[in-house]
Design a protein around this motif. Structure first.
Motif, mmCIF file in Angstrom:
data_model
loop_
_atom_site.group_PDB
_atom_site.id
_atom_site.type_symbol
_atom_site.label_atom_id
_atom_site.label_comp_id
_atom_site.label_asym_id
_atom_site.label_seq_id
_atom_site.Cartn_x
_atom_site.Cartn_y
_atom_site.Cartn_z
ATOM 1 N N GLU A 1 -8.322 -3.251 -7.846
ATOM 2 C CA GLU A 1 -9.693 -3.745 -7.730
ATOM 3 C C GLU A 1 -9.739 -5.255 -7.505
ATOM 4 N N LYS A 2 -8.769 -5.976 -8.015
ATOM 5 C CA LYS A 2 -8.810 -7.433 -7.972
ATOM 6 C C LYS A 2 -7.981 -8.034 -6.841
ATOM 7 N N LEU A 3 -7.218 -7.217 -6.135
ATOM 8 C CA LEU A 3 -6.424 -7.726 -5.014
ATOM 9 C C LEU A 3 -7.320 -8.260 -3.905
ATOM 10 N N SER A 4 -6.792 -9.202 -3.147
ATOM 11 C CA SER A 4 -7.563 -9.814 -2.055
ATOM 12 C C SER A 4 -7.659 -8.908 -0.831
ATOM 13 N N ARG A 5 -6.885 -7.824 -0.808
ATOM 14 C CA ARG A 5 -6.922 -6.895 0.323
ATOM 15 C C ARG A 5 -6.993 -5.468 -0.216
ATOM 16 N N PRO A 6 -7.635 -4.576 0.533
ATOM 17 C CA PRO A 6 -7.746 -3.191 0.048
ATOM 18 C C PRO A 6 -6.412 -2.450 0.187
ATOM 19 N N LEU A 7 -5.974 -1.860 -0.923
ATOM 20 C CA LEU A 7 -4.751 -1.060 -0.926
ATOM 21 C C LEU A 7 -4.994 0.211 -1.728
ATOM 22 N N LYS A 8 -4.243 1.242 -1.413
ATOM 23 C CA LYS A 8 -4.315 2.471 -2.192
ATOM 24 C C LYS A 8 -3.701 2.221 -3.561
ATOM 25 N N GLU A 9 -4.202 2.946 -4.562
ATOM 26 C CA GLU A 9 -3.652 2.792 -5.910
ATOM 27 C C GLU A 9 -2.169 3.167 -5.937
ATOM 28 N N SER A 10 -1.750 4.136 -5.125
ATOM 29 C CA SER A 10 -0.333 4.527 -5.103
ATOM 30 C C SER A 10 0.533 3.363 -4.609
ATOM 31 N N THR A 11 0.029 2.577 -3.683
ATOM 32 C CA THR A 11 0.770 1.405 -3.194
ATOM 33 C C THR A 11 0.904 0.373 -4.301
ATOM 34 N N VAL A 12 -0.174 0.153 -5.031
ATOM 35 C CA VAL A 12 -0.150 -0.807 -6.135
ATOM 36 C C VAL A 12 0.824 -0.338 -7.213
ATOM 37 N N ARG A 13 0.809 0.965 -7.521
ATOM 38 C CA ARG A 13 1.751 1.497 -8.518
ATOM 39 C C ARG A 13 3.194 1.277 -8.071
ATOM 40 N N THR A 14 3.452 1.442 -6.786
ATOM 41 C CA THR A 14 4.802 1.214 -6.256
ATOM 42 C C THR A 14 5.209 -0.251 -6.431
ATOM 43 N N VAL A 15 4.286 -1.166 -6.131
ATOM 44 C CA VAL A 15 4.581 -2.595 -6.296
ATOM 45 C C VAL A 15 4.851 -2.908 -7.771
ATOM 46 N N LEU A 16 4.034 -2.383 -8.661
ATOM 47 C CA LEU A 16 4.234 -2.629 -10.098
ATOM 48 C C LEU A 16 5.576 -2.058 -10.567
ATOM 49 N N ARG A 17 5.946 -0.878 -10.073
ATOM 50 C CA ARG A 17 7.239 -0.279 -10.434
ATOM 51 C C ARG A 17 8.393 -1.165 -9.930
ATOM 52 N N ARG A 18 8.253 -1.690 -8.714
ATOM 53 C CA ARG A 18 9.291 -2.583 -8.175
ATOM 54 C C ARG A 18 9.398 -3.863 -9.003
ATOM 55 N N LEU A 19 8.242 -4.382 -9.414
ATOM 56 C CA LEU A 19 8.255 -5.591 -10.261
ATOM 57 C C LEU A 19 8.958 -5.309 -11.585
ATOM 58 N N GLU A 20 8.775 -4.124 -12.113
ATOM 59 C CA GLU A 20 9.473 -3.754 -13.348
ATOM 60 C C GLU A 20 10.976 -3.638 -13.099
ATOM 61 N N GLU A 21 11.365 -3.031 -11.990
ATOM 62 C CA GLU A 21 12.785 -2.916 -11.644
ATOM 63 C C GLU A 21 13.426 -4.295 -11.476
ATOM 64 N N LYS A 22 12.662 -5.255 -10.962
ATOM 65 C CA LYS A 22 13.162 -6.614 -10.761
ATOM 66 C C LYS A 22 13.148 -7.438 -12.051
ATOM 67 N N GLY A 23 12.516 -6.915 -13.120
ATOM 68 C CA GLY A 23 12.514 -7.623 -14.391
ATOM 69 C C GLY A 23 11.298 -8.482 -14.659
ATOM 70 N N TYR A 24 10.274 -8.357 -13.842
ATOM 71 C CA TYR A 24 9.078 -9.183 -14.013
ATOM 72 C C TYR A 24 8.044 -8.550 -14.945
ATOM 73 N N THR A 25 7.989 -7.225 -15.004
ATOM 74 C CA THR A 25 7.007 -6.546 -15.841
ATOM 75 C C THR A 25 7.686 -5.499 -16.712
ATOM 76 N N THR A 26 6.944 -5.048 -17.712
ATOM 77 C CA THR A 26 7.310 -3.876 -18.508
ATOM 78 C C THR A 26 6.043 -3.033 -18.601
ATOM 79 N N HIS A 27 6.199 -1.788 -19.058
ATOM 80 C CA HIS A 27 5.002 -0.965 -19.196
ATOM 81 C C HIS A 27 5.059 -0.131 -20.468
ATOM 82 N N THR A 28 3.881 0.264 -20.911
ATOM 83 C CA THR A 28 3.706 1.265 -21.949
ATOM 84 C C THR A 28 2.833 2.350 -21.337
ATOM 85 N N VAL A 29 2.747 3.478 -22.010
ATOM 86 C CA VAL A 29 1.927 4.565 -21.502
ATOM 87 C C VAL A 29 0.797 4.821 -22.489
#
Length: 139
Positions: free
Chosen positions: A32-60
């Motif tokens: 919702e806050k991105l400067s360009r429209p993207l599908k939620e699945s694309t955003v989830r993929t980016v967040l997963r990649r950021l976690e793999e790179k060590g930038y984020t963590t997640h809880t469920v």
């Protein structure tokens, strides 16, 4: 998180800025806050990649992944600057700071704020806290 974080692409950088700003955050909030429209699945993929790179963590939370930054923005920025200092100036922070002053990237007020923070950190033997840039100064 170690000192060798991988580089980020433009979209990854934008998403990380949102993670730091709205920590914790869901993929839907980021979308919702991105400067360009993207599908939620694309955003989830980016967040997963950021976690793999060590930038984020997640809880469920139920079925929703909630992402948080693995490190504060200032620490990640400092590590990025350290790579630049090592690469271009053989590790000389002084050379970088002198270059910033010579190129008018830091004004007298900013230099005084840095000097005050360094003096306080030496006195307290505590880490220097980041200074928020005023909107009226140079960017």
């Amino acid at each position: 998180m170690d000192g060798s974080l991988p580089e980020l692409g433009d979209l990854e950088r934008e998403v990380m800025q949102l993670v730091w700003e709205h920590n914790p955050v869901t993929a839907e909030t980021v979308r919702e806050k991105l400067s360009r429209p993207l599908k939620e699945s694309t955003v989830r993929t980016v967040l997963r990649r950021l976690e793999e790179k060590g930038y984020t963590t997640h809880t469920v939370d139920g079925r929703t992944y909630v992402y948080t930054a693995a490190e504060p923005r200032a620490r990640v920025a400092a590590k990025a600057v350290q790579r630049i200092v090592d690469w271009f100036c053989d590790g000389s922070v002084e050379e970088v700071l002198v270059g910033m002053v010579d190129n008018a990237m830091l004004d007298q007020r900013q230099l005084q704020m840095l000097a005050d923070q360094i003096a306080a950190a030496r006195k307290d033997k505590s880490p220097v806290k980041p200074v928020r840039r005023s909107t009226g100064g140079r960017k």
